[in-house]
Design a protein around this motif. Structure first.
Motif, PDB file in Angstrom:
ATOM      1  N   SER A  60       0.384   0.749  -2.146  1.00 36.09           N
ATOM      2  CA  SER A  60       0.941   1.955  -2.738  1.00 36.09           C
ATOM      3  C   SER A  60       2.418   1.713  -3.038  1.00 36.09           C
ATOM      4  CB  SER A  60       0.791   3.136  -1.782  1.00 36.09           C
ATOM      5  OG  SER A  60       1.635   2.945  -0.653  1.00 36.09           O
ATOM      6  N   ALA A  61       3.022   2.593  -3.816  1.00 33.65           N
ATOM      7  CA  ALA A  61       4.442   2.445  -4.149  1.00 33.65           C
ATOM      8  C   ALA A  61       5.310   2.466  -2.901  1.00 33.65           C
ATOM      9  CB  ALA A  61       4.860   3.560  -5.111  1.00 33.65           C
ATOM     10  N   ASP A  62       4.914   3.250  -1.894  1.00 30.13           N
ATOM     11  CA  ASP A  62       5.672   3.309  -0.635  1.00 30.13           C
ATOM     12  C   ASP A  62       5.595   2.007   0.140  1.00 30.13           C
ATOM     13  OD1 ASP A  62       6.395   5.907  -1.191  1.00 30.13           O
ATOM     14  OD2 ASP A  62       4.752   6.779  -0.007  1.00 30.13           O
ATOM     15  N   ASP A  63       4.490   1.291  -0.016  1.00 29.99           N
ATOM     16  CA  ASP A  63       4.290   0.044   0.738  1.00 29.99           C
ATOM     17  C   ASP A  63       4.884  -1.178   0.047  1.00 29.99           C
ATOM     18  OD1 ASP A  63       2.962   1.360   2.774  1.00 29.99           O
ATOM     19  OD2 ASP A  63       0.996   1.086   1.838  1.00 29.99           O
ATOM     20  N   GLU A  64       5.262  -1.050  -1.205  1.00 29.27           N
ATOM     21  CA  GLU A  64       5.784  -2.194  -1.954  1.00 29.27           C
ATOM     22  C   GLU A  64       7.094  -2.660  -1.385  1.00 29.27           C
ATOM     23  OE1 GLU A  64       4.917  -4.202  -4.665  1.00 29.27           O
ATOM     24  OE2 GLU A  64       2.916  -3.395  -4.501  1.00 29.27           O
TER      25      GLU A  64
END
Length: 109
Positions: free
Chosen positions: A105-109
């Motif tokens: 996800s964008a948060d995990d990138e």
């Protein structure tokens, strides 16, 4: 532990070969993909799927290159993990399922 799968292929007069289907599946190879060959001091050759340019992390690549060179120069330094440490690590992660192919996800990138 399962026994390693072994396959063979034949060289043509032009020193070419077909990569066996089981190897293609194991390496997730498709048409036009590249294969990386690592030749070890004992004569073993390890085939892996080559990383496409731009897909690799240059810092991680340098670190992994450093580790590979050190392992090649000093294989006697390799040590197995202590079973108590393995048990401790397993107790920390429990039954967590991880899909290494899942998109972050964008948060995990």
């Amino acid at each position: 532990m399962t026994a390693p799968l072994e396959v063979e292929s034949t060289l043509t007069d032009r020193y070419q070969t077909t990569v066996p289907e089981t190897v293609r599946r194991a390496l997730k190879l498709g048409k036009r993909d590249r294969i990386h060959y690592a030749i070890r001091p004992n004569g073993e050759v390890v085939l892996t799927r080559a990383v496409a340019p731009g897909d690799d992390d240059p810092v991680l690549g340098q670190f992994l290159g450093f580790l590979a060179a050190d392992i090649t120069r000093h294989p006697e330094r390799l040590q197995s993990l202590d079973s108590a440490l393995v048990d401790r690590l397993q107790s920390l992660v429990g039954d967590i399922d991880v899909d290494l192919d899942a998109v972050l996800s964008a948060d995990d990138e």
